[in-house]
Design a protein around this motif. Structure first.
Motif, PDB file in Angstrom:
ATOM      1  N   ARG A   1     -32.847  -0.533 -39.027  1.00 35.85           N
ATOM      2  CA  ARG A   1     -31.926  -0.019 -38.018  1.00 35.85           C
ATOM      3  C   ARG A   1     -32.279   1.438 -37.750  1.00 35.85           C
ATOM      4  NH1 ARG A   1     -25.359   0.739 -37.595  1.00 35.85           N
ATOM      5  NH2 ARG A   1     -25.751   2.464 -39.017  1.00 35.85           N
ATOM      6  N   LEU A   2     -32.605   1.705 -36.498  1.00 36.98           N
ATOM      7  CA  LEU A   2     -32.889   3.067 -36.072  1.00 36.98           C
ATOM      8  C   LEU A   2     -31.645   3.668 -35.434  1.00 36.98           C
ATOM      9  CD1 LEU A   2     -36.401   2.651 -34.384  1.00 36.98           C
ATOM     10  CD2 LEU A   2     -35.838   2.941 -36.812  1.00 36.98           C
ATOM     11  N   SER A   3     -31.526   4.987 -35.562  1.00 39.69           N
ATOM     12  CA  SER A   3     -30.427   5.714 -34.935  1.00 39.69           C
ATOM     13  C   SER A   3     -30.985   6.736 -33.950  1.00 39.69           C
ATOM     14  CB  SER A   3     -29.588   6.428 -35.981  1.00 39.69           C
ATOM     15  OG  SER A   3     -29.007   5.525 -36.892  1.00 39.69           O
TER      16      SER A   3
ATOM     17  N   ARG B   1     -34.891 -10.449 -30.870  1.00 39.49           N
ATOM     18  CA  ARG B   1     -35.140  -9.858 -32.195  1.00 39.49           C
ATOM     19  C   ARG B   1     -34.511  -8.478 -32.339  1.00 39.49           C
ATOM     20  NH1 ARG B   1     -40.210  -8.526 -33.630  1.00 39.49           N
ATOM     21  NH2 ARG B   1     -40.856  -8.107 -31.493  1.00 39.49           N
ATOM     22  N   PHE B   2     -34.474  -7.716 -31.256  1.00 43.06           N
ATOM     23  CA  PHE B   2     -33.931  -6.365 -31.280  1.00 43.06           C
ATOM     24  C   PHE B   2     -32.584  -6.358 -30.555  1.00 43.06           C
ATOM     25  CE2 PHE B   2     -38.166  -3.783 -31.489  1.00 43.06           C
ATOM     26  CZ  PHE B   2     -38.572  -4.549 -32.574  1.00 43.06           C
TER      27      PHE B   2
ATOM     28  N   GLN C   1     -31.083  -2.159 -33.783  1.00 41.60           N
ATOM     29  CA  GLN C   1     -31.247  -3.101 -34.889  1.00 41.60           C
ATOM     30  C   GLN C   1     -32.479  -3.944 -34.620  1.00 41.60           C
ATOM     31  OE1 GLN C   1     -29.447  -3.475 -37.826  1.00 41.60           O
ATOM     32  NE2 GLN C   1     -31.031  -4.947 -38.384  1.00 41.60           N
ATOM     33  N   MET C   2     -33.437  -3.903 -35.520  1.00 38.52           N
ATOM     34  CA  MET C   2     -34.688  -4.630 -35.352  1.00 38.52           C
ATOM     35  C   MET C   2     -34.808  -5.675 -36.457  1.00 38.52           C
ATOM     36  SD  MET C   2     -37.261  -1.532 -34.307  1.00 38.52           S
ATOM     37  CE  MET C   2     -37.274  -0.805 -35.935  1.00 38.52           C
ATOM     38  N   ASN C   3     -34.878  -6.926 -36.068  1.00 42.72           N
ATOM     39  CA  ASN C   3     -35.009  -8.035 -37.011  1.00 42.72           C
ATOM     40  C   ASN C   3     -36.325  -8.760 -36.786  1.00 42.72           C
ATOM     41  OD1 ASN C   3     -32.373  -7.495 -37.985  1.00 42.72           O
ATOM     42  ND2 ASN C   3     -31.481  -8.816 -36.420  1.00 42.72           N
ATOM     43  N   ASP C   4     -36.724  -9.535 -37.802  1.00 42.60           N
ATOM     44  CA  ASP C   4     -37.949 -10.331 -37.704  1.00 42.60           C
ATOM     45  C   ASP C   4     -39.124  -9.459 -37.244  1.00 42.60           C
ATOM     46  OD1 ASP C   4     -39.089 -13.168 -35.720  1.00 42.60           O
ATOM     47  OD2 ASP C   4     -39.602 -12.565 -37.763  1.00 42.60           O
ATOM     48  N   LEU C   5     -39.301  -8.344 -37.907  1.00 40.53           N
ATOM     49  CA  LEU C   5     -40.342  -7.401 -37.501  1.00 40.53           C
ATOM     50  C   LEU C   5     -41.733  -7.965 -37.720  1.00 40.53           C
ATOM     51  CD1 LEU C   5     -38.613  -4.162 -38.716  1.00 40.53           C
ATOM     52  CD2 LEU C   5     -39.456  -4.557 -36.397  1.00 40.53           C
TER      53      LEU C   5
END
Length: 126
Positions: free
Chosen positions: A19-21, A67-68, A82-86
Motif C-alpha cells: 500500500r502506497l501513500s 489488481r490495484f 493498494q496494490m495486490n497480486d504484484l
C-alpha cells in the motif's frame, strides 16, 4: 508551498501486496484529481490510475485494473494505492501528481501533473 509526498514502496515478492501513500500539504486534495504514475527501469513514465477526491470517481489502465485500487481520505489529505497480486513488470518508481478534475479519465489522466511528488521505489522480485 503545495507538495505531495509518496511513501510505502519496498521490495516484495511476486504475488505480494503493498500500500502506497500520497500525502498532500499546502493545498486541499478535495479540489484536485490525483493520478499515480510509474516508471520502470529504462522505461517511459506511465499514468496508471486516477481519482477525483471530491466524489471518489476513479479510472484505471488495463495493466492494473482488478489488481490495484485507489482511495482517498480527505480528512487526512492523503490518497492511497493498494496494490495486490504484484508482478515483476510492476517494478518501478511510483509517483503521485495532482491536476484538474476534468483530466481524471483513462484517456486524459496523463495530463494530471500540475503538482508532482518525488516518487517511491517498488521492486517486485520473481
Amino acid at each position: 508551498e503545495a507538495q505531495l509526498r509518496e511513501s510505502g514502496g519496498e521490495l516484495v515478492q511476486t504475488g505480494g501486496s503493498l500500500r502506497l501513500s500520497c500525502a498532500a500539504s499546502g493545498f486541499p486534495l478535495v479540489a484536485y484529481a490525483i493520478a499515480w504514475f510509474r516508471q520502470a527501469p529504462g522505461g517511459k513514465l506511465e499514468a496508471i490510475l486516477c481519482i477525483r477526491t471530491q466524489d471518489n470517481t476513479t479510472a484505471y489502465k488495463d495493466s492494473v485494473k482488478g489488481r490495484f485500487t485507489v482511495s482517498s481520505d480527505v480528512a487526512e489529505n492523503t490518497v492511497y494505492l493498494q496494490m495486490n497480486d504484484l508482478r515483476p513488470e510492476d517494478t518501478g518508481v511510483y509517483t503521485c501528481s495532482a491536476g484538474d478534475n476534468t483530466f481524471c479519465s483513462e484517456k486524459y489522466m496523463l495530463y494530471l501533473h500540475d503538482i508532482r511528488g518525488q516518487g517511491t521505489q517498488v521492486t517486485v522480485s520473481s
